[in-house]
Design a protein around this motif. Sequence first.
Motif, mmCIF file in Angstrom:
data_model
loop_
_atom_site.group_PDB
_atom_site.id
_atom_site.type_symbol
_atom_site.label_atom_id
_atom_site.label_comp_id
_atom_site.label_asym_id
_atom_site.label_seq_id
_atom_site.Cartn_x
_atom_site.Cartn_y
_atom_site.Cartn_z
ATOM 1 N N HIS A 1 33.069 30.027 37.279
ATOM 2 C CA HIS A 1 32.610 30.657 38.185
ATOM 3 C C HIS A 1 33.531 31.779 38.756
ATOM 4 N N ALA A 2 33.251 32.800 39.255
ATOM 5 C CA ALA A 2 34.243 33.645 40.195
ATOM 6 C C ALA A 2 34.349 33.026 41.396
ATOM 7 N N PRO A 3 35.619 33.367 42.147
ATOM 8 C CA PRO A 3 35.855 32.602 43.625
ATOM 9 C C PRO A 3 34.889 33.371 44.302
ATOM 10 N N ALA A 4 34.609 32.571 45.294
ATOM 11 C CA ALA A 4 33.682 33.215 46.439
ATOM 12 C C ALA A 4 34.209 34.033 47.243
ATOM 13 N N VAL A 5 33.902 35.074 47.616
ATOM 14 C CA VAL A 5 34.647 36.038 48.443
ATOM 15 C C VAL A 5 33.790 36.077 49.935
ATOM 16 N N ALA A 6 34.701 35.815 50.960
ATOM 17 C CA ALA A 6 34.527 35.438 52.248
ATOM 18 C C ALA A 6 34.193 36.900 52.920
ATOM 19 N N GLY A 7 34.907 37.810 52.460
ATOM 20 C CA GLY A 7 34.784 39.171 53.167
ATOM 21 C C GLY A 7 36.316 40.095 52.848
ATOM 22 N N ASP A 8 36.232 41.075 53.639
ATOM 23 C CA ASP A 8 36.979 41.988 53.607
ATOM 24 C C ASP A 8 37.883 42.429 54.766
ATOM 25 N N TYR A 9 39.197 42.584 54.813
ATOM 26 C CA TYR A 9 39.970 42.911 55.967
ATOM 27 C C TYR A 9 40.353 44.433 55.902
#
Length: 449
Positions: free
Chosen positions: A108-116
């Motif tokens: 599974h691809a890493p879980a993205v929390a968001g962008d800074y």
Amino acid sequence: MAHADHSTPKSPAPAPTRPPETEAVGLPTGEARRLLVGESAASPPPARLHLHVAIQGFRAMDVGDDVLGLVLERIDSHVSLIRAAAVCKRWRRAIAGAAFLRRYRSLHAPAVAGDYYNCAPLPPLLRGAEAVPRTSERTGPVFFPSSTSMDASHFSLDFLPDGAESWAIVDSRGSLLLMCRTGTGAGYARLRFPDRVVCQPLTRRYRRVHPPPNFNSSCHLWGTFLVDGDTDEEGGRIGMSNFRVMCMLCRDGVSVTTVSSDAGSSWTIEEAVDPIMPEFGATRLLGRAGCSWYFYAEGRTLIVLDGCTGEFSSSQLPSTENWDLHMWNFNFYVTDNRDSKPRIFTVFDENMKVFAQLDGDEWVQEKMVVLSEAARSLPGYQPSFFTHPQNILTSGAGFVILSPQFGGWWPYSVDLETMEVAPAEAEDLGQLVFRCELPWPPALHVCVD
């Protein structure tokens, strides 16, 4: 050299309560139960709940460990995996095992929390010569969550020394950010090593990056990057106890790289002179895509720093463009596309082109659009906007935001897949996007015995 690991404690959340009989029979619930017994998400609650509970509990306990592991590996959400670990002790033991976590990470691809973004007021040249400055401008890093279910307050950087406004992001990998104290620019770097920290926003921890032992007044630091550490037994490659920092230095006219790797409570320093690495003053940073940073050197040369390995490679850009002529005009960059592959986009005059890399490392033109024609139907359009070059405000996965250099503040976005143009509610977010993932392995604060 010893490191201090700083953290800001938070009050522990109360442990969830569950009926004792649920823990005893190992009853699977929700998404995990549907995966295990083939129940539809839309299935209505059974009329006789107690009988249904007994049947489901029997089925869950009747499945062997190997089959259970295969079922749990199919959960495609990092967050849902943590929830599945709260179903029962047996599931927690299965999920907390290093072998399971390593397999899950590989599938599974890493879980993205968001962008800074580094939010800072743009200079007049990039805002537009005739634009009126705005008074309500934010400063410091800004976080945009990947979904509405992600609480942005958990990713605040207010735990950093002197507050988030005193820092700017220079790189991100996995769940970590590499930060530099603002006001420590190029001239400062000639006198002393700039103040830098590596932090993990979700756990509110940070560690200071100490200078190389041989850093002196003859050194010029012009690049700092995060690099993966060694793969751990859970499949993680970078975390607060497992990361490297690469510094690009110019020492007495010679470009060198110094890599600081974490070895428990001290740093081990690796220094090398790589013939491929960018040279100070002769290369320009183009940005990053995926896990790599991209640089341009004269002679159509593209240099790539692999953030996984810390190694450099190079390739040639197409001869159809005069890249050297535009090198210091800052009108071509690298960004991600939605297919997770790198793209080079150019904004030469009123033409925007997108270049893609083939499997053999060759770069070819993929798309082109005449901006003055594509933007003609947008509200507020004026032909005079395109009599001068366009400013590149920011870019991200599959998009670029531009604005005229003269005529006012009129931001618009270009979709890199369709080349369609649309109005953009652009803020002063900076050229680069810094993606942040959830930490791996997940923290399972529960008993597994």
